[in-house]
Design an enzyme around this catalytic site. Sequence first.
Site, PDB file in Angstrom:
ATOM      1  N   LYS A 273       4.886   5.072  -5.138  1.00 43.85           N
ATOM      2  CA  LYS A 273       3.473   5.449  -5.235  1.00 43.85           C
ATOM      3  C   LYS A 273       3.356   6.824  -5.903  1.00 43.85           C
ATOM      4  CE  LYS A 273       1.780   3.254  -0.968  1.00 43.85           C
ATOM      5  NZ  LYS A 273       0.758   2.355  -1.520  1.00 43.85           N
ATOM      6  N   ARG A 347       2.876  -7.172   3.670  1.00 42.14           N
ATOM      7  CA  ARG A 347       2.769  -8.634   3.823  1.00 42.14           C
ATOM      8  C   ARG A 347       4.136  -9.270   4.055  1.00 42.14           C
ATOM      9  NH1 ARG A 347      -0.108  -9.194  -1.904  1.00 42.14           N
ATOM     10  NH2 ARG A 347      -0.760  -7.138  -1.236  1.00 42.14           N
TER      11      ARG A 347
HETATM   12  N1  BES Z   1      -0.117   0.486   2.593  1.00 39.48           N
HETATM   13  C1  BES Z   1      -0.636   0.046   1.362  1.00 39.48           C
HETATM   14  C2  BES Z   1      -2.155  -0.208   1.398  1.00 39.48           C
HETATM   15  C3  BES Z   1      -3.010   1.003   1.644  1.00 39.48           C
HETATM   16  C4  BES Z   1      -3.514   1.726   0.578  1.00 39.48           C
HETATM   17  C5  BES Z   1      -3.355   1.372   2.914  1.00 39.48           C
HETATM   18  C6  BES Z   1      -4.300   2.840   0.793  1.00 39.48           C
HETATM   19  C7  BES Z   1      -4.158   2.492   3.152  1.00 39.48           C
HETATM   20  C8  BES Z   1      -4.628   3.214   2.089  1.00 39.48           C
HETATM   21  C9  BES Z   1       0.046  -1.248   0.919  1.00 39.48           C
HETATM   22  O1  BES Z   1       1.350  -1.410   1.339  1.00 39.48           O
HETATM   23  C10 BES Z   1       0.065  -1.252  -0.578  1.00 39.48           C
HETATM   24  O2  BES Z   1       0.673  -0.365  -1.115  1.00 39.48           O
HETATM   25  N2  BES Z   1      -0.609  -2.232  -1.179  1.00 39.48           N
HETATM   26  C11 BES Z   1      -0.670  -2.327  -2.595  1.00 39.48           C
HETATM   27  C12 BES Z   1      -0.468  -3.779  -2.966  1.00 39.48           C
HETATM   28  C13 BES Z   1      -0.278  -4.014  -4.438  1.00 39.48           C
HETATM   29  C14 BES Z   1       1.036  -3.421  -4.907  1.00 39.48           C
HETATM   30  C15 BES Z   1      -0.302  -5.494  -4.685  1.00 39.48           C
HETATM   31  C16 BES Z   1      -2.050  -1.835  -3.027  1.00 39.48           C
HETATM   32  O3  BES Z   1      -3.013  -2.078  -2.317  1.00 39.48           O
HETATM   33  O4  BES Z   1      -2.130  -1.186  -4.060  1.00 39.48           O
HETATM   34 ZN    ZN Z   2       2.775  -0.510   0.020  1.00 34.52          ZN
END
Ligand code: BES
Ligand code: ZN
Length: 492
Positions: A273, A347
């Site tokens: 990230k 997931r």
């Molecule tokens: N933990 C994150 C989702 C999240 C984002 C929670 C901001 C709280 C605040 C999750 O694991 C994630 O990174 N999801 C990605 C999925 C994508 C790579 C398909 C997302 O939402 O960008």
């Molecule tokens: Zn994530």
Amino acid sequence: MEIKVIQNELSKIDCDVIVAGLFEQPELNGSAAELNNALDGIISKYVIEKDKFEAKFGQTYILQTYDKIAASKVLLVGLGKEEELDIAKLRELGAKIAKKCDSTLKAKTVCLTPYGKGIEGISLYDATKAIVHGILIGAYKFDRYLGEKTSSIEVFEIAENNNPQEAENGAKTGQIIGEAVNIARDLINEPASVVTPEYLAETALQIEGLETKVMDEDEVGEMGMDAFLAVSYGSAEEPKFIHMKYTPDGTPKKKIAIIGKGLTFDSGGLDLKPPKSMRNMKTDMSGAAAVIGIMSKIRELKPNVEVHALIAATENMPGCAAYKPGDIIRALNGKTIEVDNTDAEGRLTLADAIAYAAKLDVDEIIDIATLTGACIVALGEEAAGIMGNNQELIDNLIKAGEKGAERFWQLPLYPEHATAIKSPVADIKNTGSTTGGGAMTAAAFLKEFTDNKNWAHIDIAGPAYLEKEMRGTPKGASGFTVASLIEYLIAQ
Ligand code: BES
Ligand code: ZN
Ligand code: ZN
């Protein structure tokens, strides 16, 4: 903080602050009228007539009492329009009052009468419960790392002369709910260096009166939870699979599994990230924290249901053993998954936890997860997204949300969302290929592991951690879903 229900004339209650609620276009009745009389009409003559206090929702006015009554100060609080007052607003007022008495007035002892009683559809029990729940939310501080701590309210008295028993019951449940929410908030606010998978496991094991087992890396591997394990490979912390079980005294009406996403830190993995997005990822275990908050208090709440609480706890890190984009892994239910993005890790952990729950012979599976940024785009911090395969379960959870003062907004699951996670090399992949709709493709992914059991998925990515105060809950970890899931369990 001690909360107690007392019976006394308001003018005789000895406390730092006594709180009275007033509806808009104030007509003095109830506690405000009683205090007005005891204060020789100051409220009607000066506060309302001269100072034009309108009693708009959340508006406050502080009065000195100059020894005319036993309390040192009166805090008048605007309740807004009578027809607009509901459970969520009562909770919000409780939180605002606690904050005002604590931070501004530095009170140690506070007394209030349960405003809102007698209003259409809100019983004294419900009103007291919501107010006390709010008081605990508003008085909460995460100050264990601060050198200088501010003082806190010690005793909160609820004055109710007509039906003290009903107020007592409401206050007790409200206090349990507030404490459960705050247990979750503490876990979320702690840094990831403290709250590790091991720490979550130890916290679960310390809850008395539950049957709890914790599976380590080897046991998780033997079980066949390779999707969960894959996420943990890049981390130096050992993953833990936590299973807590609560059994009620009588025959359970239902068996329910609640699953919390337990990523104690989500760096994104090799699909790292960017800094801003990673900053708050210690909160990616908010679902797990909610589950632990609920289970910490379930013995006091005594719902007539068997509850299995599950957490697949791990970090998602880019260490040298980390799982990689393009990997193909096999989940507990035998389905193969192509890893398209290592940041869609929640997931994968939930897939195995849901498949594990489906084998437990439960009637319902509910998962709570900070799952997608897409859900924040859709609903902001104001509501969690709810999806699932059983409309009745979804409806009942939304209704429980009204009691718990939390919003759950249903998002659709269309056949196209299932198509979007198809992979050319595995049964499914861990991202969707549609434009947008990420909250739904994530849910469509989870659905593959439910074995058609009744299931609801709650995406709390937005409301779990607030960037600004919302309806009484201050900025920071909110403990979202704790109150509503408790309401859901005790309604069974
Ligand atoms: N933990 C994150 C989702 C999240 C984002 C929670 C901001 C709280 C605040 C999750 O694991 C994630 O990174 N999801 C990605 C999925 C994508 C790579 C398909 C997302 O939402 O960008
Ligand atoms: Zn994530
Ligand atoms: Zn995550």
